[in-house]
Design a protein around this motif. Structure first.
Motif, PDB file in Angstrom:
ATOM      1  N   ASN A 127       8.770   2.164 -24.249  1.00  0.00           N
ATOM      2  CA  ASN A 127       7.807   0.847 -23.766  1.00  0.00           C
ATOM      3  C   ASN A 127       6.961   0.033 -23.835  1.00  0.00           C
ATOM      4  O   ASN A 127       6.287  -0.640 -23.396  1.00  0.00           O
ATOM      5  N   VAL A 128       8.179  -1.014 -24.300  1.00  0.00           N
ATOM      6  CA  VAL A 128       7.486  -2.985 -24.214  1.00  0.00           C
ATOM      7  C   VAL A 128       8.522  -3.066 -22.674  1.00  0.00           C
ATOM      8  O   VAL A 128       9.825  -2.995 -22.948  1.00  0.00           O
ATOM      9  N   PRO A 129       7.832  -3.755 -22.526  1.00  0.00           N
ATOM     10  CA  PRO A 129       8.060  -4.809 -21.659  1.00  0.00           C
ATOM     11  C   PRO A 129       9.320  -5.914 -21.412  1.00  0.00           C
ATOM     12  O   PRO A 129       9.290  -6.011 -22.496  1.00  0.00           O
ATOM     13  N   MET A 130      10.225  -5.536 -20.741  1.00  0.00           N
ATOM     14  CA  MET A 130      11.642  -6.215 -20.891  1.00  0.00           C
ATOM     15  C   MET A 130      11.434  -8.194 -20.601  1.00  0.00           C
ATOM     16  O   MET A 130      10.114  -8.541 -19.048  1.00  0.00           O
ATOM     17  N   VAL A 131      11.562  -8.854 -21.037  1.00  0.00           N
ATOM     18  CA  VAL A 131      11.458 -10.337 -20.388  1.00  0.00           C
ATOM     19  C   VAL A 131      12.787 -11.054 -20.158  1.00  0.00           C
ATOM     20  O   VAL A 131      13.930 -10.877 -20.944  1.00  0.00           O
ATOM     21  N   THR A 132      13.418 -11.426 -19.241  1.00  0.00           N
ATOM     22  CA  THR A 132      14.375 -12.048 -18.594  1.00  0.00           C
ATOM     23  C   THR A 132      14.187 -13.699 -18.218  1.00  0.00           C
ATOM     24  O   THR A 132      13.847 -13.599 -17.399  1.00  0.00           O
ATOM     25  N   THR A 133      15.199 -14.075 -19.017  1.00  0.00           N
ATOM     26  CA  THR A 133      15.032 -15.894 -18.710  1.00  0.00           C
ATOM     27  C   THR A 133      15.674 -15.957 -18.245  1.00  0.00           C
ATOM     28  O   THR A 133      16.745 -15.444 -16.933  1.00  0.00           O
ATOM     29  N   GLU A 134      16.451 -17.223 -17.611  1.00  0.00           N
ATOM     30  CA  GLU A 134      16.852 -18.114 -16.599  1.00  0.00           C
ATOM     31  C   GLU A 134      18.059 -18.027 -16.856  1.00  0.00           C
ATOM     32  O   GLU A 134      18.635 -17.587 -15.869  1.00  0.00           O
ATOM     33  N   SER A 135      18.606 -18.274 -17.392  1.00  0.00           N
ATOM     34  CA  SER A 135      20.040 -17.718 -18.274  1.00  0.00           C
ATOM     35  C   SER A 135      20.760 -16.540 -18.362  1.00  0.00           C
ATOM     36  O   SER A 135      21.918 -16.234 -17.696  1.00  0.00           O
ATOM     37  N   GLY A 136      20.053 -15.437 -18.013  1.00  0.00           N
ATOM     38  CA  GLY A 136      20.154 -13.693 -17.468  1.00  0.00           C
ATOM     39  C   GLY A 136      20.047 -12.830 -18.881  1.00  0.00           C
ATOM     40  O   GLY A 136      20.264 -12.492 -19.258  1.00  0.00           O
ATOM     41  N   LEU A 137      19.694 -14.031 -20.187  1.00  0.00           N
ATOM     42  CA  LEU A 137      19.080 -13.595 -21.253  1.00  0.00           C
ATOM     43  C   LEU A 137      17.824 -12.929 -21.463  1.00  0.00           C
ATOM     44  O   LEU A 137      16.838 -12.691 -20.073  1.00  0.00           O
ATOM     45  N   GLN A 138      17.693 -11.171 -21.750  1.00  0.00           N
ATOM     46  CA  GLN A 138      16.728 -10.514 -21.770  1.00  0.00           C
ATOM     47  C   GLN A 138      16.398  -9.860 -22.897  1.00  0.00           C
ATOM     48  O   GLN A 138      18.034  -9.534 -24.161  1.00  0.00           O
ATOM     49  N   TYR A 139      15.230  -9.620 -23.450  1.00  0.00           N
ATOM     50  CA  TYR A 139      14.666  -9.124 -24.413  1.00  0.00           C
ATOM     51  C   TYR A 139      13.543  -8.570 -24.813  1.00  0.00           C
ATOM     52  O   TYR A 139      13.272  -8.154 -23.592  1.00  0.00           O
ATOM     53  N   LYS A 140      12.948  -7.468 -25.932  1.00  0.00           N
ATOM     54  CA  LYS A 140      12.026  -6.831 -26.158  1.00  0.00           C
ATOM     55  C   LYS A 140      11.485  -6.985 -27.738  1.00  0.00           C
ATOM     56  O   LYS A 140      12.760  -7.007 -28.556  1.00  0.00           O
ATOM     57  N   ASP A 141      10.451  -7.851 -27.457  1.00  0.00           N
ATOM     58  CA  ASP A 141       9.723  -7.732 -28.963  1.00  0.00           C
ATOM     59  C   ASP A 141       9.705  -6.652 -30.014  1.00  0.00           C
ATOM     60  O   ASP A 141       8.802  -6.238 -29.080  1.00  0.00           O
ATOM     61  N   ILE A 142       9.841  -6.397 -30.992  1.00  0.00           N
ATOM     62  CA  ILE A 142      10.221  -5.626 -31.446  1.00  0.00           C
ATOM     63  C   ILE A 142       8.940  -5.597 -32.403  1.00  0.00           C
ATOM     64  O   ILE A 142       7.748  -4.279 -32.580  1.00  0.00           O
ATOM     65  N   LYS A 143       9.067  -6.807 -32.963  1.00  0.00           N
ATOM     66  CA  LYS A 143       7.083  -7.046 -33.633  1.00  0.00           C
ATOM     67  C   LYS A 143       7.189  -8.653 -33.389  1.00  0.00           C
ATOM     68  O   LYS A 143       7.838  -9.390 -33.157  1.00  0.00           O
ATOM     69  N   ILE A 155       8.251 -16.327 -37.232  1.00  0.00           N
ATOM     70  CA  ILE A 155       8.769 -16.361 -38.567  1.00  0.00           C
ATOM     71  C   ILE A 155       7.976 -14.970 -38.520  1.00  0.00           C
ATOM     72  O   ILE A 155       6.481 -14.699 -38.029  1.00  0.00           O
ATOM     73  N   GLY A 156       8.999 -13.439 -38.306  1.00  0.00           N
ATOM     74  CA  GLY A 156       8.367 -12.629 -39.652  1.00  0.00           C
ATOM     75  C   GLY A 156       8.487 -11.614 -38.358  1.00  0.00           C
ATOM     76  O   GLY A 156       7.811 -10.294 -38.147  1.00  0.00           O
ATOM     77  N   GLY A 157       9.002 -12.102 -36.993  1.00  0.00           N
ATOM     78  CA  GLY A 157       9.503 -11.609 -35.493  1.00  0.00           C
ATOM     79  C   GLY A 157      10.741 -10.842 -36.280  1.00  0.00           C
ATOM     80  O   GLY A 157      11.220 -10.902 -36.829  1.00  0.00           O
ATOM     81  N   LYS A 158      10.576  -9.975 -35.216  1.00  0.00           N
ATOM     82  CA  LYS A 158      12.090  -9.141 -34.598  1.00  0.00           C
ATOM     83  C   LYS A 158      11.731  -9.149 -33.247  1.00  0.00           C
ATOM     84  O   LYS A 158      10.948  -8.387 -32.442  1.00  0.00           O
ATOM     85  N   ARG A 159      13.088  -8.549 -32.593  1.00  0.00           N
ATOM     86  CA  ARG A 159      13.436  -8.974 -31.146  1.00  0.00           C
ATOM     87  C   ARG A 159      14.476  -8.300 -30.975  1.00  0.00           C
ATOM     88  O   ARG A 159      15.096  -8.150 -32.258  1.00  0.00           O
ATOM     89  N   ARG A 160      14.910  -7.444 -29.935  1.00  0.00           N
ATOM     90  CA  ARG A 160      16.084  -6.730 -29.754  1.00  0.00           C
ATOM     91  C   ARG A 160      16.445  -7.411 -27.840  1.00  0.00           C
ATOM     92  O   ARG A 160      15.671  -8.096 -27.442  1.00  0.00           O
ATOM     93  N   LEU A 161      18.038  -8.906 -28.500  1.00  0.00           N
ATOM     94  CA  LEU A 161      18.388  -9.570 -27.459  1.00  0.00           C
ATOM     95  C   LEU A 161      19.424  -8.246 -26.519  1.00  0.00           C
ATOM     96  O   LEU A 161      20.796  -7.824 -27.484  1.00  0.00           O
ATOM     97  N   TYR A 162      19.240  -8.619 -26.009  1.00  0.00           N
ATOM     98  CA  TYR A 162      19.991  -7.730 -24.442  1.00  0.00           C
ATOM     99  C   TYR A 162      21.009  -9.404 -23.592  1.00  0.00           C
ATOM    100  O   TYR A 162      20.505  -9.841 -22.905  1.00  0.00           O
ATOM    101  N   ILE A 163      22.070  -8.985 -24.315  1.00  0.00           N
ATOM    102  CA  ILE A 163      23.077 -10.826 -24.007  1.00  0.00           C
ATOM    103  C   ILE A 163      23.922 -10.520 -23.325  1.00  0.00           C
ATOM    104  O   ILE A 163      24.896  -9.690 -23.668  1.00  0.00           O
ATOM    105  N   PRO A 164      23.777 -11.333 -21.916  1.00  0.00           N
ATOM    106  CA  PRO A 164      25.526 -10.746 -20.942  1.00  0.00           C
ATOM    107  C   PRO A 164      26.464 -11.384 -21.720  1.00  0.00           C
ATOM    108  O   PRO A 164      26.339 -12.176 -22.027  1.00  0.00           O
ATOM    109  N   GLY A 165      27.359 -10.993 -20.777  1.00  0.00           N
ATOM    110  CA  GLY A 165      28.630 -11.517 -21.343  1.00  0.00           C
ATOM    111  C   GLY A 165      28.649 -13.158 -21.518  1.00  0.00           C
ATOM    112  O   GLY A 165      29.416 -13.768 -22.079  1.00  0.00           O
TER     113      GLY A 165
END
Length: 225
Positions: free
Chosen positions: A100-116, A175-185
């Motif tokens: 249920n966490v929104p996906m963030v996409t950067t200009e480089s193509g990196l995507q991430y979701k903040d766990i905390k 600091i103290g944050g957790k994130r899931r990074l979806y890193i393109p090739g």
């Protein structure tokens, strides 16, 4: 009469030879059968023959018993215990919440979701950061993890010491944050990565997933409210 008794004894002894180890069927009734056969022969054998049979029965019993122990040991190892769960930064409940966490996409193509989301400022380029990470292929199989090594990973962020996707993803964390990074090739491992035995191999320029926690940044203070 003597020849008939000798023939009966010979046939009886031959019929009671223990089966070969290679033909062992796994059943445990062989020992009982041997003991019953010995009782039947008590009245027809001489003392010398009886002692010989006793010695042979003892050897057969020990051999058969030790074979059973070895087989039982192999069966226990084959059954084994459930594989130990590898430590993760995002457990099952976290995975459900992450949907249920929104996906963030950067200009480089990196995507991430903040766990905390952490606190304080993000680390400036060139600063040392101490982080934990769990690196996975898209299927979720882990190929590297600081948690399993039991030590934080310390590097200078934004200085090219790690893959581009990890650099970019940590630069905007707190600091103290957790994130899931979806890193393109294109931001991962251009030459691929040969992992340890039992771990998935990372193909050249293939996408990877990193769970990252930013533990602290030496020299960067957090303003407490």
């Amino acid at each position: 009469m003597a020849s008939i008794s000798s023939l009966s004894l010979s046939l009886s002894i031959k019929s009671r030879r223990p089966p070969l180890l290679g033909s062992y069927s796994g059943k445990r009734n062989y020992r009982c059968h041997s003991m019953q056969s010995s009782k039947l022969q008590l009245s027809t054998t001489t003392p010398a023959e009886f002692n010989l049979i006793q010695r042979r029965d003892a050897i057969a019993f020990l051999f058969g018993f030790s074979s059973c122990l070895v087989l039982d040991s192999f069966q226990a190892q084959g059954a084994g215990l459930p594989p130990e769960e590898k430590p993760r930064l995002c457990d099952n409940s976290c995975e459900q919440q992450l949907e249920n966490v929104p996906m963030v996409t950067t200009e480089s193509g990196l995507q991430y979701k903040d766990i905390k989301v952490g606190q304080g400022p993000s680390p400036p380029v060139g600063f040392q950061v101490a982080a934990n990470y769990v690196a996975m292929v898209p299927s979720g199989q882990i190929f590297d993890s600081s948690l399993e090594k039991g030590q934080l990973y310390i590097f200078r962020v934004g200085s090219g010491q790690v893959i581009k996707g990890l650099d970019e993803g940590i630069l905007t964390m707190k600091i103290g944050g957790k994130r899931r990074l979806y890193i393109p090739g294109s931001l991962a491992f251009p030459k691929g990565l040969n992992s340890a035995p039992g771990r998935p191999r990372v193909a050249p320029s293939s996408p990877v997933v990193f769970d990252v926690s930013l533990e602290y940044v030496p020299g960067l203070e957090i303003d407490e409210e």
